[in-house]
Scaffold this active site. Structure first.
Site, PDB file in Angstrom:
ATOM      1  N   THR A 120       0.829  -1.216   0.000  1.00  0.00           N
ATOM      2  CA  THR A 120       0.000   0.000   0.000  1.00  0.00           C
ATOM      3  C   THR A 120       0.860   1.261   0.000  1.00  0.00           C
ATOM      4  OG1 THR A 120      -1.503   1.319   1.381  1.00  0.00           O
ATOM      5  CG2 THR A 120      -0.173  -0.300   2.515  1.00  0.00           C
ATOM      6  N   TYR A 144      -1.373   0.104  10.584  1.00  0.00           N
ATOM      7  CA  TYR A 144      -1.701  -0.573   9.319  1.00  0.00           C
ATOM      8  C   TYR A 144      -0.515  -0.492   8.355  1.00  0.00           C
ATOM      9  CZ  TYR A 144      -3.544  -1.145   4.617  1.00  0.00           C
ATOM     10  OH  TYR A 144      -3.716  -1.526   3.310  1.00  0.00           O
TER      11      TYR A 144
HETATM   12  N1  UFG Z   1     -12.666  11.459   2.620  1.00  0.00           N
HETATM   13  C1  UFG Z   1     -13.590  12.428   2.955  1.00  0.00           C
HETATM   14  N2  UFG Z   1     -14.783  12.012   3.476  1.00  0.00           N
HETATM   15  C2  UFG Z   1     -15.101  10.693   3.655  1.00  0.00           C
HETATM   16  C3  UFG Z   1     -14.154   9.721   3.280  1.00  0.00           C
HETATM   17  C4  UFG Z   1     -12.936  10.135   2.786  1.00  0.00           C
HETATM   18  O1  UFG Z   1     -13.349  13.631   2.796  1.00  0.00           O
HETATM   19  O2  UFG Z   1     -16.196  10.386   4.133  1.00  0.00           O
HETATM   20  C5  UFG Z   1     -11.382  11.891   2.057  1.00  0.00           C
HETATM   21  C6  UFG Z   1     -10.202  11.466   2.899  1.00  0.00           C
HETATM   22  O3  UFG Z   1      -9.923  12.400   3.892  1.00  0.00           O
HETATM   23  C7  UFG Z   1      -9.108  11.350   1.840  1.00  0.00           C
HETATM   24  C8  UFG Z   1      -9.847  10.938   0.571  1.00  0.00           C
HETATM   25  O4  UFG Z   1     -11.213  11.263   0.805  1.00  0.00           O
HETATM   26  O5  UFG Z   1      -8.533  12.604   1.637  1.00  0.00           O
HETATM   27  C9  UFG Z   1      -9.751   9.468   0.278  1.00  0.00           C
HETATM   28  O6  UFG Z   1     -10.105   8.740   1.457  1.00  0.00           O
HETATM   29  P1  UFG Z   1     -10.320   7.166   1.468  1.00  0.00           P
HETATM   30  O7  UFG Z   1     -10.703   6.797   2.872  1.00  0.00           O
HETATM   31  O8  UFG Z   1     -11.234   6.787   0.353  1.00  0.00           O
HETATM   32  O9  UFG Z   1      -8.894   6.591   1.103  1.00  0.00           O
HETATM   33  P2  UFG Z   1      -7.494   6.820   1.817  1.00  0.00           P
HETATM   34  O10 UFG Z   1      -6.730   7.766   0.938  1.00  0.00           O
HETATM   35  O11 UFG Z   1      -7.604   7.138   3.247  1.00  0.00           O
HETATM   36  O12 UFG Z   1      -6.983   5.336   1.737  1.00  0.00           O
HETATM   37  C10 UFG Z   1      -5.867   4.957   1.065  1.00  0.00           C
HETATM   38  C11 UFG Z   1      -5.984   3.468   0.763  1.00  0.00           C
HETATM   39  C12 UFG Z   1      -5.908   2.675   2.041  1.00  0.00           C
HETATM   40  C13 UFG Z   1      -4.731   3.107   2.830  1.00  0.00           C
HETATM   41  C14 UFG Z   1      -4.773   4.565   3.098  1.00  0.00           C
HETATM   42  C15 UFG Z   1      -3.599   5.010   3.900  1.00  0.00           C
HETATM   43  O13 UFG Z   1      -7.219   3.207   0.123  1.00  0.00           O
HETATM   44  O14 UFG Z   1      -5.762   1.310   1.758  1.00  0.00           O
HETATM   45  O15 UFG Z   1      -4.769   5.253   1.868  1.00  0.00           O
HETATM   46  O16 UFG Z   1      -3.573   6.373   4.105  1.00  0.00           O
HETATM   47  F1  UFG Z   1      -4.689   2.478   4.005  1.00  0.00           F
END
Ligand code: UFG
Length: 330
Positions: A120, A144
């Protein structure tokens, strides 16, 4: 059932795992799903047998390996909720690291010497540069990410000691759904951006909030590299073929190289669905880096990997179709 082209797919009942099983079957392999169904779905296993079991159950793993004699392993099974990993690190080290150790020991004992591993972009933590290269320092900021980085180290050590070769694929943001509508993203709980927006629009989840609009980005919201799950599945197939052809161990980013802000994703959802998205602006979510985008050149050079369906309209359209099919099914 022993077939000459069995591939053991741990976590094959999950989101990226099930799409990869479909791609493997289309390419003449028999995916053997090994999954404890704690998060995976029985109904997502359609392209080969399902063996229900837990990675930490060494006897069960050994029996499945002996039964199917897989040529290689594709290893998805892991916990992946960042917030939960902070609250309960033991769960993450136990399953993600302990479970993988059990898997590698079973592979060694059964002469299986090739593995494609789900790593990841979370292993980079808050990156020192974007786009992120494979050589960018890996400094995870949560358990994680630490658990995934620990497995990358374990894989390197097993290669040195036992010639067990691996490709560690560092995914950026997996999203979208199967274009035939057969499978898609069904997490419980759902934390990811696109399904959270879609669920809020149909009243099937909590209201949607943007987590922070004061980041140092052009519109103040976080930028991510969104890659269609079908492109990810293709990346696994290419990594498998690479190892089958004798390729050496590698660590590769899988992304598109292009970033979208949260607001740009909201705009894309409104364009594709023709509906307005209602949202609040919430506080930042702990541990969210402002920008994560991939340098994709190494995966292209080593695997010939290029994304084909990761334009944001296709991603959102496929996710929207799948979301509606889940509503109609339930
Ligand atoms: N976000 C929102 N509102 C929400 C959900 C997400 O604004 O309800 C934003 C988050 O803050 C982020 C973006 O949308 O800026 C993407 O969020 P996600 O939760 O969809 O994905 P992440 O970037 O957090 O997740 C990714 C990978 C994971 C990994 C993670 C580590 O999908 O497997 O990065 O940071 F663990």
């Amino acid at each position: 059932m022993t077939t000459e082209n069995s591939i053991l797919v741990t976590g094959g009942a999950g989101y990226i795992g099930s799409h990869t099983c479909k791609r493997l079957a289309e390419s003449g392999y028999t995916p053997i799903t090994f999954d404890n169904l704690s998060y995976g779905h029985r109904h997502a296993v359609k392209w080969g047998p399902l063996e229900v079991g837990d990675l930490t159950d060494a006897g069960r793993l050994d029996a499945v390996m002996k039964q199917y004699k897989p040529q290689a392993v594709i290893h998805f099974a892991a916990y992946s909720l960042v917030g939960e990993s902070v609250r309960d690190p033991g769960k993450y080290y136990g399953n993600n690291v302990g479970g993988t150790l059990s898997l590698l020991n079973a592979m060694n004992a059964n002469g299986v010497d090739k593995i494609v591993f789900s790593s990841t972009c979370a292993t980079y933590g808050i990156p020192s540069e974007v786009p992120i290269r494979e050589t960018t320092p890996q400094r995870p900021v949560n358990p994680y990410g630490h658990s995934k980085l620990a497995v990358e180290q374990m894989l390197a050590d097993f290669d040195t000691a036992h010639d067990l070769r691996h490709v560690a694929l560092r995914y950026f943001n997996a999203c979208g759904a199967d274009r035939d509508g057969e499978i898609g993203e069904e997490h419980e709980p759902e934390t990811h951006l696109i399904p959270r927006i879609l669920q809020s629009m149909t009243g099937h989840g909590p209201g949607f909030a943007i987590f922070g609009e004061d980041y140092p980005t052009p519109d103040g919201t976080c930028i991510r590299d969104y890659i269609h799950v079908e492109d990810l599945a293709q990346g696994h197939l290419l990594a498998l073929r690479y190892l089958m052809a004798g390729g050496q161990s590698e660590q590769l980013n899988l992304g598109t190289g292009h970033g979208y802000s949260v607001r740009q994703i909201v705009d894309a959802v409104e364009t594709v669905t023709g509906q307005k998205v209602d949202y609040d602006i919430g506080p930042r979510r702990a541990g969210d880096p402002p920008e994560l985008t991939a340098d994709t050149s190494k995966a292209k050079q080593v695997l010939g990997f290029e994304t084909r369906v990761s334009d944001i309209e296709t991603i959102v359209a496929n996710a929207w179709t799948f979301h509606q099919s889940v509503i109609n099914r339930n």
